[in-house]
Write an enzyme that holds these catalytic residues in place. Structure first.
Site, PDB file in Angstrom:
ATOM      1  N   ARG A 195      -4.764  10.801  12.243  1.00 49.20           N
ATOM      2  CA  ARG A 195      -5.518  10.411  13.445  1.00 49.20           C
ATOM      3  C   ARG A 195      -4.998  11.159  14.665  1.00 49.20           C
ATOM      4  O   ARG A 195      -5.772  11.652  15.486  1.00 49.20           O
ATOM      5  CB  ARG A 195      -5.413   8.902  13.678  1.00 49.20           C
ATOM      6  CG  ARG A 195      -6.112   8.057  12.641  1.00 49.20           C
ATOM      7  CD  ARG A 195      -6.300   6.650  13.138  1.00 49.20           C
ATOM      8  NE  ARG A 195      -6.431   5.688  12.051  1.00 49.20           N
ATOM      9  CZ  ARG A 195      -6.812   4.440  12.199  1.00 49.20           C
ATOM     10  NH1 ARG A 195      -7.085   3.971  13.400  1.00 49.20           N
ATOM     11  NH2 ARG A 195      -6.893   3.624  11.170  1.00 49.20           N
ATOM     12  N   ARG A 228     -10.956   7.147  10.827  1.00 57.04           N
ATOM     13  CA  ARG A 228     -10.117   6.309   9.974  1.00 57.04           C
ATOM     14  C   ARG A 228      -8.994   7.159   9.425  1.00 57.04           C
ATOM     15  O   ARG A 228      -8.936   8.358   9.646  1.00 57.04           O
ATOM     16  CB  ARG A 228     -10.945   5.700   8.838  1.00 57.04           C
ATOM     17  CG  ARG A 228     -11.829   4.528   9.258  1.00 57.04           C
ATOM     18  CD  ARG A 228     -12.359   3.811   8.047  1.00 57.04           C
ATOM     19  NE  ARG A 228     -11.278   3.513   7.118  1.00 57.04           N
ATOM     20  CZ  ARG A 228     -11.439   3.366   5.801  1.00 57.04           C
ATOM     21  NH1 ARG A 228     -12.629   3.519   5.264  1.00 57.04           N
ATOM     22  NH2 ARG A 228     -10.404   3.092   5.026  1.00 57.04           N
ATOM     23  N   GLY A 229      -8.111   6.525   8.670  1.00 55.69           N
ATOM     24  CA  GLY A 229      -7.033   7.267   8.038  1.00 55.69           C
ATOM     25  C   GLY A 229      -5.669   6.829   8.542  1.00 55.69           C
ATOM     26  O   GLY A 229      -5.546   5.945   9.392  1.00 55.69           O
ATOM     27  N   ARG A 251       0.848  -1.176   0.000  1.00 55.44           N
ATOM     28  CA  ARG A 251       0.000   0.000   0.000  1.00 55.44           C
ATOM     29  C   ARG A 251       0.897   1.244   0.000  1.00 55.44           C
ATOM     30  O   ARG A 251       2.100   1.151   0.225  1.00 55.44           O
ATOM     31  CB  ARG A 251      -0.914  -0.008   1.223  1.00 55.44           C
ATOM     32  CG  ARG A 251      -1.901  -1.155   1.241  1.00 55.44           C
ATOM     33  CD  ARG A 251      -2.618  -1.228   2.572  1.00 55.44           C
ATOM     34  NE  ARG A 251      -3.322   0.020   2.841  1.00 55.44           N
ATOM     35  CZ  ARG A 251      -3.475   0.550   4.053  1.00 55.44           C
ATOM     36  NH1 ARG A 251      -2.941  -0.027   5.114  1.00 55.44           N
ATOM     37  NH2 ARG A 251      -4.150   1.678   4.208  1.00 55.44           N
ATOM     38  N   VAL A 263      -1.898   7.185  10.404  1.00 53.50           N
ATOM     39  CA  VAL A 263      -1.593   7.471  11.805  1.00 53.50           C
ATOM     40  C   VAL A 263      -1.478   8.970  12.063  1.00 53.50           C
ATOM     41  O   VAL A 263      -2.055   9.498  13.030  1.00 53.50           O
ATOM     42  CB  VAL A 263      -0.300   6.740  12.228  1.00 53.50           C
ATOM     43  CG1 VAL A 263       0.122   7.195  13.631  1.00 53.50           C
ATOM     44  CG2 VAL A 263      -0.507   5.235  12.193  1.00 53.50           C
ATOM     45  N   THR A 315     -11.623   5.972  17.430  1.00 61.53           N
ATOM     46  CA  THR A 315     -11.135   4.691  16.929  1.00 61.53           C
ATOM     47  C   THR A 315     -12.051   4.213  15.811  1.00 61.53           C
ATOM     48  O   THR A 315     -13.259   4.472  15.840  1.00 61.53           O
ATOM     49  CB  THR A 315     -11.074   3.620  18.034  1.00 61.53           C
ATOM     50  OG1 THR A 315     -10.651   2.371  17.445  1.00 61.53           O
ATOM     51  CG2 THR A 315     -12.426   3.402  18.687  1.00 61.53           C
ATOM     52  N   SER A 371     -12.105   0.929  15.133  1.00 61.26           N
ATOM     53  CA  SER A 371     -12.179  -0.500  15.416  1.00 61.26           C
ATOM     54  C   SER A 371     -13.348  -0.819  16.342  1.00 61.26           C
ATOM     55  O   SER A 371     -13.476  -0.228  17.417  1.00 61.26           O
ATOM     56  CB  SER A 371     -10.867  -0.961  16.067  1.00 61.26           C
ATOM     57  OG  SER A 371     -11.020  -2.170  16.766  1.00 61.26           O
ATOM     58  N   LEU A 372     -14.184  -1.782  15.955  1.00 64.27           N
ATOM     59  CA  LEU A 372     -15.269  -2.214  16.838  1.00 64.27           C
ATOM     60  C   LEU A 372     -14.720  -2.833  18.117  1.00 64.27           C
ATOM     61  O   LEU A 372     -15.290  -2.660  19.197  1.00 64.27           O
ATOM     62  CB  LEU A 372     -16.162  -3.232  16.120  1.00 64.27           C
ATOM     63  CG  LEU A 372     -17.043  -2.720  14.984  1.00 64.27           C
ATOM     64  CD1 LEU A 372     -17.866  -3.865  14.415  1.00 64.27           C
ATOM     65  CD2 LEU A 372     -17.958  -1.604  15.465  1.00 64.27           C
ATOM     66  N   LYS A 410      -2.498  -8.190  11.270  1.00 68.39           N
ATOM     67  CA  LYS A 410      -3.856  -8.076  11.800  1.00 68.39           C
ATOM     68  C   LYS A 410      -4.875  -7.810  10.698  1.00 68.39           C
ATOM     69  O   LYS A 410      -6.076  -8.015  10.900  1.00 68.39           O
ATOM     70  CB  LYS A 410      -3.936  -6.981  12.860  1.00 68.39           C
ATOM     71  CG  LYS A 410      -3.716  -5.568  12.378  1.00 68.39           C
ATOM     72  CD  LYS A 410      -3.739  -4.582  13.536  1.00 68.39           C
ATOM     73  CE  LYS A 410      -3.503  -3.152  13.077  1.00 68.39           C
ATOM     74  NZ  LYS A 410      -4.596  -2.643  12.241  1.00 68.39           N
TER      75      LYS A 410
END
Length: 314
Positions: free
Chosen positions: A149, A143-144, A8, A146, A121, A123-124, A80
């Site tokens: 964020r 999102r996005g 990416r 680091v 965050t 993430s759930l 992950k």
């Protein structure tokens, strides 16, 4: 030998790819490399939350297509983000030494998160776990990359803190942004977090031989255990399943937790076995979570987003 690497374009992805290139060059200095950046589904859509994509592999699907079509020879993943089931013909060829797998708070610490504090965050799992510890806060989906964020703390978004992975901060040279390392016994991290996974074709013997030289046996045992558990649970990486692996007298210990989306329920299991039985340890832990009611929480999580859940088991 020349190796074509799929990656990416994000700063973290590039840092991780260059790190792997350095590992390979240390063992095989004659190897040459070329980078082949690609935008994944999640890169193209920066608005939707991860669970809203409705598919598994939002960071890996395009890369696997590159591998199958032989446009690239390897792909470096944040492990992950890699599904537990790979495309036919592809293998998880190497797992280098793992970085610190813990989640962290940047901004306010847990003790300073007062009622109404805003924590960001995407993430759930992180949302469920922080609400379990601090039920009166407001979780803001973000999102996005680091850097952006971190910029949301005390900025126009007015966030008091964001939850990130310590490994990502370390790889970007931003570890100084960490204000609190979250204890994985109470805030277990994502399956495979802190580890890199190098995916390749199973029939590419020359590449597999080179990648074998950068494998870390302990990291491999840990992620094999964690991924076996996640696969058996039938849960993708976006659902609220957290883990923490450690070592005790040479034995692998797996601590796992399933948390309800509102943070009000937690199901935990801790088991251990020898490293050679890492997969069996993961499967046994998944079964324990099932027997303790964890599957009901996952079923509820899936229903919240219109999905269908099926426990896979051993």
């Amino acid at each position: 030998m020349h190796i074509k690497i799929g990656t990416r374009r994000s700063p973290l992805a590039m840092a991780q790819t260059n790190y792997v290139i350095g590992l390979i060059k240390a063992k095989h200095p004659e190897t040459e490399f070329s980078l082949h950046p690609i935008a994944t589904i999640a890169d193209k859509d920066r608005v939707s939350e991860f669970h809203q994509f409705g598919i598994i592999g939002v960071f890996s699907t395009e890369h696997e297509e590159q591998l199958v079509s032989r446009e690239v020879d390897i792909v470096v993943h944040s492990l992950k983000d890699l599904p537990t089931t790979l495309r036919e013909g592809l293998v998880l060829a190497a797992v280098p030494e793992r970085e610190d797998a813990r989640d962290v708070l940047c901004g306010a610490t847990l003790d300073n998160l007062k009622p109404g504090a805003k924590v960001g965050t995407g993430s759930l799992r992180r949302r469920a776990q922080i609400m379990s510890l601090c039920p009166d806060i407001e979780v803001v989906p973000i999102r996005g990359n680091v850097g952006p964020r971190l910029a949301k703390i005390d900025g126009e978004h007015g966030l008091d803190a964001v939850i990130l992975a310590q490994a990502g901060l370390q790889r970007l040279g931003l570890a100084g942004a960490t204000t609190e390392l979250l204890d994985p016994r109470f805030f277990p991290h994502a399956v495979g977090q802190g580890a890199l996974g190098i995916e390749a074709r199973g029939d590419d013997a020359d590449v597999l031989t080179i990648l074998k030289d950068i494998e870390d046996p302990k990291a491999r045992a840990e992620v094999d255990c964690e991924r076996a558990m996640l696969h058996a649970l039938g849960a993708g990486c976006s659902l609220p399943v957290g883990v923490c692996t450690s070592w005790k007298d040479g034995r692998l210990v797996l601590h796992a937790q399933i948390t309800s989306l509102d943070g009000k329920e937690r199901i935990v299991a801790t088991q251990e076995d020898i490293a050679e039985r890492a997969v069996e340890l993961g499967l046994a832990t998944a079964e324990t979570l099932r027997l303790r009611g964890g599957v009901a929480i996952l079923e509820s999580s899936y229903r919240s987003f219109g999905g269908h859940f099926k426990f896979v088991g051993a």
